[in-house]
Design a protein around this motif. Structure first.
Motif, PDB file in Angstrom:
ATOM      1  N   LYS A 218       0.902  -1.356   0.001  1.00  0.00           N
ATOM      2  CA  LYS A 218       0.047   0.067  -0.107  1.00  0.00           C
ATOM      3  C   LYS A 218       0.818   1.183  -0.113  1.00  0.00           C
ATOM      4  N   TRP A 219       2.055   1.332   0.799  1.00  0.00           N
ATOM      5  CA  TRP A 219       2.873   2.407   0.954  1.00  0.00           C
ATOM      6  C   TRP A 219       3.664   2.786  -0.174  1.00  0.00           C
ATOM      7  N   ARG A 220       4.306   1.656  -0.939  1.00  0.00           N
ATOM      8  CA  ARG A 220       5.033   1.881  -2.128  1.00  0.00           C
ATOM      9  C   ARG A 220       4.679   1.603  -3.497  1.00  0.00           C
ATOM     10  N   VAL A 221       3.346   1.132  -3.548  1.00  0.00           N
ATOM     11  CA  VAL A 221       2.866   0.795  -5.049  1.00  0.00           C
ATOM     12  C   VAL A 221       1.529   1.393  -4.887  1.00  0.00           C
ATOM     13  N   ILE A 222       0.552   1.087  -4.039  1.00  0.00           N
ATOM     14  CA  ILE A 222      -1.137   1.478  -4.197  1.00  0.00           C
ATOM     15  C   ILE A 222      -1.331   3.017  -4.056  1.00  0.00           C
ATOM     16  N   ALA A 230       5.553   2.688 -10.120  1.00  0.00           N
ATOM     17  CA  ALA A 230       5.948   1.938  -8.840  1.00  0.00           C
ATOM     18  C   ALA A 230       6.135   0.543  -9.009  1.00  0.00           C
ATOM     19  N   ALA A 231       4.938   0.027  -9.751  1.00  0.00           N
ATOM     20  CA  ALA A 231       4.945  -1.473  -9.809  1.00  0.00           C
ATOM     21  C   ALA A 231       5.903  -2.064 -10.600  1.00  0.00           C
ATOM     22  N   ARG A 232       6.442  -1.054 -11.556  1.00  0.00           N
ATOM     23  CA  ARG A 232       7.775  -1.815 -12.339  1.00  0.00           C
ATOM     24  C   ARG A 232       9.152  -1.745 -11.404  1.00  0.00           C
ATOM     25  N   VAL A 233       8.984  -1.189 -10.489  1.00  0.00           N
ATOM     26  CA  VAL A 233      10.168  -1.220  -9.481  1.00  0.00           C
ATOM     27  C   VAL A 233       9.970  -2.530  -8.632  1.00  0.00           C
TER      28      VAL A 233
END
Length: 492
Positions: A218-222, A230-233
């Protein structure tokens, strides 16, 4: 002519609809009977196979009866335990129920036959002093009682819709039979205390790790501005972590038949596998993410394949690790009847391993959908990201517990992971709702009682499952004591 015929055809359509509904209802009510019938055929064929492999000698009667009990136990493991691996993937709609059953059946059987242990301890988990059961007759009676009692308890748990630990069921069965055979002093109570501690340790560890993973996603992607970037990373990183955890888990738990691997070597294997899969998944995720909209639904598609793979790997490891619960006592009884001596460890014959592998698969196909549906969708709502956190927590928790030397249950870990995800969502949504409420006018605020009723984890299932976990060992022990007395009374 046409006007006269129209009512006739309408009436016929209604009658056909009634017949169709009647047929559907009949098939629905008959489905459990079909499962019971196929199970009886499987148990009968197991008995015949055991009689053939033991040569039909008079002393082989115990092996034949134990083979029937072992087949019954394997069916119950398939019906109950496998749901923990496949339920989250089905609940997240990453897999259909039919696809999950097919993958689990293949992976469970492969795990049991390819990576199942060559040898098995005759006294489950070292909870009973082997010298107390030195008499072969008493030993055979105790193992048969333990196997039958554990099977009956898991069957009852499946019937009420509670996923329980088959390992703990077998532990309770051995303890109850051992107490009846040699008294309370024969039980290794410190070991039993460690097993009881796992009732709390396993679900808590699984729940905390699953919740922490979901919080990180949730913090880093959503909740970032550009979700796809963000999802690619981070999705390749998460796939690498998953690969590392499963490689270490399988190396340590699933390859015992091929080679003995210590924890340090397993972690090194996991590290290499994790880095390799992270590098391989970077271009794969980039291709998948190309053209996706910047929304949560797009993120779900990126987690679908890793979730399916993780569910398959969990099933393989489960088949390798838990098949001994079904066939371990049977292998021990077959050894005792052949050698007239009790041993600490015995080899598992191929025909005995086949009973376990096939029984788990049949149990899954015939009775597994009930528990798969319960774990996957009736405790809390899952999507691919939440279910991925549950699967990842199962592997990471087992590795962490092995490193710390803690006894844990894979069933409790997986279900604890589902609860952890659900309770984290509850906490997060309640926190978010309170913040929104404070910004609203007083007249438009939702009453506290109404907010309290908006729970994301079904409390009835939570209480049922916790109660079943707590009473598994004592219930199996009491059933086993009764089975031991019954076998002793009839002179078996």
């Amino acid at each position: 002519m046409t006007d006269d015929a129209t009512p006739h055809w309408k009436t016929l359509d209604k009658d056909l609809n009634r017949l169709t509904r009647l047929e559907e209802a009949t098939m629905y009510t008959a489905r459990p009977l079909v499962g019971v019938g196929v199970s009886l055929v499987f148990v009968t064929l197991t008995v015949v196979a055991a009689a053939i492999f033991t040569g039909g000698e008079p002393q082989s009667l115990a092996v034949v009866v134990a083979a029937a009990f072992g087949a019954y136990m394997a069916l119950n493991i398939g019906a109950n335990d496998v749901a923990n691996n496949m339920g989250p993937a089905v609940g997240a709609k990453a897999l259909s129920l039919l696809g999950a059953i097919a993958i689990a059946a293949v992976c469970e059987s492969a795990g049991a036959l390819l990576a199942g242990g060559d040898v098995v301890s005759t006294i489950s988990k070292g909870i009973i002093d082997p010298s107390a059961l030195a008499s072969t007759a008493v030993f055979v009676r105790a193992m048969m009682a333990a196997l039958l009692a554990a099977s009956v308890w898991v069957n009852l748990a499946t019937w009420i819709g509670a996923p329980v630990s088959t390992t703990h069921s077998m532990v309770g069965g051995v303890m109850g039979a051992g107490i009846m055979a040699a008294g309370l002093a024969t039980v290794n109570w410190p070991t039993m205390g460690a097993i009881a501690a796992s009732w709390v340790i396993s679900p808590l560890l699984g729940g905390v790790i699953a919740a922490a993973m979901l919080a990180f996603i949730k913090w880093r992607v959503i909740y970032v501005e550009d979700k796809i970037a963000a999802a690619r990373v981070w999705v390749p990183v998460l796939i690498g972590v998953m690969s590392a955890a499963f490689a270490a888990y399988l190396a340590m738990k699933g390859l015992k038949k091929v080679i003995s691997i210590d924890l340090g070597t397993a972690l090194l294997i996991g590290l290499v596998a994790g880095i390799a899969m992270w590098l391989l998944s970077v271009p794969f995720i980039r291709r998948q993410a190309a053209g996706l909209e910047n929304r949560n639904r797009s993120l779900k598609s990126l987690f679908r394949l890793p979730l399916v793979v993780s569910a398959a790997l969990l099933s393989f490891a489960h088949g390798a690790n838990d098949v001994a619960n079904a066939v371990g006592p049977l292998a021990a009884i077959a050894y005792v009847q052949k050698s007239s001596a009790v041993a600490g460890e015995v080899a598992i014959p191929l025909w005995v391993m086949m009973i376990g592998a096939l029984g788990i698969s049949f149990g899954l196909v015939l009775f597994g959908p009930k528990l798969i549906g319960m774990v996957g969708s009736q405790i809390t709502k899952l999507n691919p990201m939440r279910a991925y956190c549950v699967a990842l927590s199962a592997a990471v928790t087992v590795i962490a517990a092995s490193w710390l030397g803690l006894p844990v249950s894979s069933t409790h870990i997986a279900v604890g992971g589902v609860f952890g995800v659900g309770f984290f969502r509850e906490w997060y949504m309640e926190r978010r709702a309170r913040r929104i409420e404070m910004e609203r006018p007083v007249a438009r605020r939702i009453p506290g009682q109404e907010r309290a009723r908006r729970k994301l984890v079904r409390r009835s299932h939570f209480m049922t499952i916790i109660a079943a976990w707590v009473i598994t060992v004592p219930a199996a022990a009491l059933l086993s004591a009764g089975c031991f007395l019954l076998l002793q009374t009839i002179g078996f």
